[in-house]
Design a protein around this motif. Structure first.
Motif, PDB file in Angstrom:
ATOM      1  N   ASP A 134       0.808  -1.220   0.000  1.00 47.32           N
ATOM      2  CA  ASP A 134       0.000   0.000   0.000  1.00 47.32           C
ATOM      3  C   ASP A 134       0.842   1.271   0.000  1.00 47.32           C
ATOM      4  N   GLY A 135       2.151   1.135  -0.290  1.00 49.45           N
ATOM      5  CA  GLY A 135       2.967   2.339  -0.368  1.00 49.45           C
ATOM      6  C   GLY A 135       4.425   2.014  -0.096  1.00 49.45           C
ATOM      7  N   ILE A 136       5.223   3.067   0.067  1.00 50.67           N
ATOM      8  CA  ILE A 136       6.649   2.929   0.357  1.00 50.67           C
ATOM      9  C   ILE A 136       6.851   3.104   1.859  1.00 50.67           C
ATOM     10  N   TYR A 137       7.620   2.224   2.466  1.00 48.14           N
ATOM     11  CA  TYR A 137       7.838   2.260   3.912  1.00 48.14           C
ATOM     12  C   TYR A 137       9.257   2.716   4.236  1.00 48.14           C
ATOM     13  N   THR A 138       9.417   3.156   5.493  1.00 49.17           N
ATOM     14  CA  THR A 138      10.747   3.587   5.957  1.00 49.17           C
ATOM     15  C   THR A 138      11.706   2.402   6.046  1.00 49.17           C
ATOM     16  N   GLY A 139      11.178   1.193   6.068  1.00 47.35           N
ATOM     17  CA  GLY A 139      11.981  -0.022   6.087  1.00 47.35           C
ATOM     18  C   GLY A 139      11.069  -1.178   5.718  1.00 47.35           C
TER      19      GLY A 139
ATOM     20  N   ALA B  81      22.416  -8.767   8.138  1.00 44.45           N
ATOM     21  CA  ALA B  81      21.612  -7.821   7.345  1.00 44.45           C
ATOM     22  C   ALA B  81      20.379  -7.329   8.097  1.00 44.45           C
ATOM     23  N   GLU B  82      19.560  -8.262   8.612  1.00 46.44           N
ATOM     24  CA  GLU B  82      18.318  -7.862   9.290  1.00 46.44           C
ATOM     25  C   GLU B  82      18.617  -7.047  10.547  1.00 46.44           C
ATOM     26  N   LEU B  83      19.597  -7.499  11.312  1.00 48.12           N
ATOM     27  CA  LEU B  83      19.977  -6.778  12.524  1.00 48.12           C
ATOM     28  C   LEU B  83      20.392  -5.343  12.180  1.00 48.12           C
ATOM     29  N   ALA B  84      21.206  -5.206  11.154  1.00 45.07           N
ATOM     30  CA  ALA B  84      21.691  -3.883  10.753  1.00 45.07           C
ATOM     31  C   ALA B  84      20.522  -2.974  10.373  1.00 45.07           C
ATOM     32  N   VAL B  85      19.583  -3.499   9.591  1.00 49.94           N
ATOM     33  CA  VAL B  85      18.426  -2.695   9.189  1.00 49.94           C
ATOM     34  C   VAL B  85      17.651  -2.257  10.432  1.00 49.94           C
ATOM     35  N   ARG B  86      17.459  -3.172  11.364  1.00 53.64           N
ATOM     36  CA  ARG B  86      16.672  -2.860  12.563  1.00 53.64           C
ATOM     37  C   ARG B  86      17.326  -1.760  13.407  1.00 53.64           C
TER      38      ARG B  86
ATOM     39  N   VAL C 216      11.373  -4.759   9.984  1.00 52.77           N
ATOM     40  CA  VAL C 216      11.298  -3.690  10.985  1.00 52.77           C
ATOM     41  C   VAL C 216       9.855  -3.516  11.431  1.00 52.77           C
ATOM     42  N   ARG C 217       9.599  -3.859  12.690  1.00 57.11           N
ATOM     43  CA  ARG C 217       8.222  -3.818  13.193  1.00 57.11           C
ATOM     44  C   ARG C 217       7.664  -2.390  13.187  1.00 57.11           C
TER      45      ARG C 217
ATOM     46  N   HIS D  66      17.284   1.594  11.525  1.00 61.11           N
ATOM     47  CA  HIS D  66      15.923   2.157  11.520  1.00 61.11           C
ATOM     48  C   HIS D  66      15.629   2.797  12.868  1.00 61.11           C
ATOM     49  N   GLU D  67      16.014   2.117  13.946  1.00 59.12           N
ATOM     50  CA  GLU D  67      15.788   2.623  15.289  1.00 59.12           C
ATOM     51  C   GLU D  67      16.548   3.940  15.500  1.00 59.12           C
ATOM     52  N   ALA D  68      17.791   3.958  15.046  1.00 55.73           N
ATOM     53  CA  ALA D  68      18.649   5.121  15.300  1.00 55.73           C
ATOM     54  C   ALA D  68      18.269   6.330  14.449  1.00 55.73           C
ATOM     55  N   PHE D  69      17.876   6.084  13.204  1.00 55.66           N
ATOM     56  CA  PHE D  69      17.664   7.216  12.290  1.00 55.66           C
ATOM     57  C   PHE D  69      16.195   7.575  12.060  1.00 55.66           C
ATOM     58  N   VAL D  70      15.312   6.583  12.078  1.00 55.91           N
ATOM     59  CA  VAL D  70      13.921   6.857  11.718  1.00 55.91           C
ATOM     60  C   VAL D  70      13.027   6.983  12.942  1.00 55.91           C
ATOM     61  N   GLU D  71      13.184   6.043  13.883  1.00 56.91           N
ATOM     62  CA  GLU D  71      12.265   6.032  15.023  1.00 56.91           C
ATOM     63  C   GLU D  71      12.581   7.146  16.002  1.00 56.91           C
TER      64      GLU D  71
END
Lengths: 404, 404
Positions: free
Chosen positions: B177-182, B390-395, B187-188, B398-403
């Motif tokens: 339904d669109g583009i997500y931040t991750g 890979a997954e850990l790095a994305v998480r 990324v929950r 995402h936490e550091a920059f987006v959340e």
């Protein structure tokens, strides 16, 4: 070296295995030194699959969209045939109706061919390529929309393409190996014909011998294209449909055919006034119903009975038209009889031989087959009989006219 | 009232039921008073079915015939969508790539759009019709042959058509339904973006966020077409891909992406002479292999180690090229590592915010993730890490920059 158009139907290209087989037949022709143009139908079942999808949306579908949809069947089979040839080391190219410039009129789903620009085909042939052309489809140059020629129209496009590029022969490959003097399933002694005239073939085609579509034969006749009917399963001689020659005149009856897809309508006590018949038949024509045999009884007390045949598929629409019209003109009643068949003998030799019709009536009478209606042309005599006598009639007529 | 282009993929038109659903979405848009042009892919599975038939003949198939064949997929789905609308009482018309004058270059199976003549579409719109245009296909005006834009090319043709007819927006309907931040599967707390700039979308698309094809975003950027990514399953707001505005600059990192389809090649002890790197990379380019991250170690004793990444699918061809070249130039050996992933942060705000890369390295280090390679652009920082992280790095990114 000659220029040959080869036409393959849906069954011949119905699987990849069959497509590879068709490619071998085409390659053999090319190896003989001929320039080859092929027209192919859609893989068998594909056209029905597409129409099925459309009907799932709406049984009363739009004819322009129908044409755009079903034309994809041939547009898909032709690249597959071309690929099979390319993989065998031949140069081949698939071409659509638009690409070869096959122009049609506006009648979507049953368009008529107006013109074919042969330039693209000639260019590809000059490059040494085998052209695989989508049958059955063309386009309307005014709207730039795809139009199809109606089911079976790939025979017609094959012959039309042959005419446009002045091919020496148009070979139609089918699941039968030629035209017979009678239906071999009915007449044990039916023989395959070496050749038959356009006129005879037209009469036979319209009488239920469904090997070639009538319009393709008309095209062949009008543009003088020799049409060869051949088997795609066996490599053996077929039947040549060509212009009449002196030799053909020697044979009185070329073939015997029957047609069970007929129904008889009788309008009782029609006022015998000028213009009444015209009213009835023009209304049927407006509904695109083809009327075949017509008989009008001798008038008694200013009234007459009018009988005619239509195809069984048109019967219910015809009855609606006839019942409305009967009420208006004051006719008594409208009757229908589906249990009839038309049995016919065809041959260009009839023109120069007298007494053919009389002999036909005698043969039928001698076998206790009652004749309900009669119609004749220069090269044909047809009798409408009770449906249950159709096979017997064909057999005794074949014996009397062909086997003797 | 505005002019809207709506694009539906193969899944959205994968059955007659889904086609009817798509017709309802289109009809709703028309009812809102907009002029509507739709581009549709082939019914899901159809393109694969056609390619399967071709491969049954020959795995090494002819690309011109491939294009003629696979283009029938869209040519069949569009009339079905048009029929569904006609049956709902709307005026609709299906159009092929040739009919809308979508001209391409010669590159069969991955052709580039050269020009679109919008005349036919404008004429049909003026007649009040909804146009259903076959995506993914065009034609080469020199040869008059059909050419396809390559898989996924229907996104590109939708945006190109929107540009040609000066549409107000190009709506791409997908199964997300669109583009997500991750990636929400990783990324929950990933959030849907209301809007994103072309540049950011391009970086994300090339980094493995496969919602939109990169070429379609380039087209949108070059011709200033607003692209809206929407769900075809739910009626809710999507993400607008549009030109950068001041507001966008406030956000440093728009999204975090990872790409596991990467492999690392290291050429050991390459002589450190001018032109050596050029030799290697020009040979890879000649094989149409895209090289992504490149690092060259500090030279020791006139030799250096050269590492770079390619997509996993290009790895074996790349190794062949590299091993031949290594032998010629006197390099020691060629090593390959498939167990890597590229993790990236993207955002136009980076231009005006310092220290973004440094913070990324700190976050990864704080989580004991070793960085093997680094590459940066004005709006992106990418690190190559061990695939298992890979997954850990994305998480954590995402936490550091987006959340925060």
């Amino acid at each position: 070296m000659s220029l040959v158009v080869m036409k393959f139907g849906g069954t011949s290209v119905g699987s990849i295995e069959r497509i590879k087989n068709v490619a071998k037949i085409i390659a053999k022709k090319k190896d003989q030194g001929h320039d080859v143009v092929v027209t192919s139908s859609a893989m068998s079942g594909e056209t029905d699959r597409l129409i099925g999808l459309l009907k799932e949306i709406d049984k009363d579908y739009d004819l322009r969209e129908y044409d755009a949809l079903v034309s994809t069947g041939e547009s898909a089979s032709c690249p597959l045939v071309a690929q099979a040839l390319i993989s065998m080391g031949y140069k081949a190219v698939s071409l659509s109706g638009i690409q070869i410039g096959l122009e049609t009129d506006h009648a979507h789903s049953k368009a008529r061919i107006m013109k074919i620009d042969g330039a693209r085909i000639k260019k590809e042939l000059a490059d040494g390529k085998i052209c695989i052309v989508a049958g059955f489809q063309g386009y309307n140059p005014v709207t730039n929309d795809i139009a199809t020629l109606g089911r079976g129209g790939s025979d017609t496009s094959a012959v039309a393409i042959a005419a446009a590029i002045k091919a020496d022969v148009c070979e139609i490959y089918t699941d039968v190996d030629g035209i017979y003097t009678g239906d071999p399933r009915i007449v044990r002694k039916a023989k395959k014909l070496d050749k038959i005239s356009y006129d005879e073939m037209l009469e036979l085609a319209s009488l239920g011998a469904k090997v070639l579509q009538s319009r393709s034969v008309e095209f062949g006749m009008n543009y003088n294209v020799d049409i060869m009917v051949l088997s795609s399963l066996e490599d053996k001689p077929g039947t040549l449909v060509t212009k009449e020659d002196d030799e053909m005149e020697q044979v009185v009856v070329r073939g015997v055919a029957s047609d069970k897809n007929q129904a008889k309508i009788t309008i009782k006590s029609v006022p015998d006034r000028p213009g009444i018949a015209a009213t009835i038949f023009s209304r049927l024509a407006k509904e695109a119903i083809n009327v075949d045999v017509i008989i009008q009884n001798v008038s008694t007390e200013g009234n007459t009975d009018l009988s005619f045949t239509v195809s069984k598929t048109d019967l219910s629409r015809s009855l609606t038209v006839c019942r409305e019209t009967a009420k208006e003109i004051g006719a008594k009643e409208v009757l229908a009889d589906e249990d009839i068949a038309k049995v016919s003998i065809v041959g260009v030799g009839m023109r120069s031989h007298a007494g053919v019709a009389a002999k036909m009536f005698e043969v039928l009478a001698a076998n206790s087959i009652n004749i309900q209606m009669i119609t004749t042309s220069e090269i044909k005599v047809s009798c409408v009989v009770d449906e249950k006598f159709a096979e017997l009639a064909v057999r005794v007529l074949h014996e009397a006219f062909v086997e003797d």
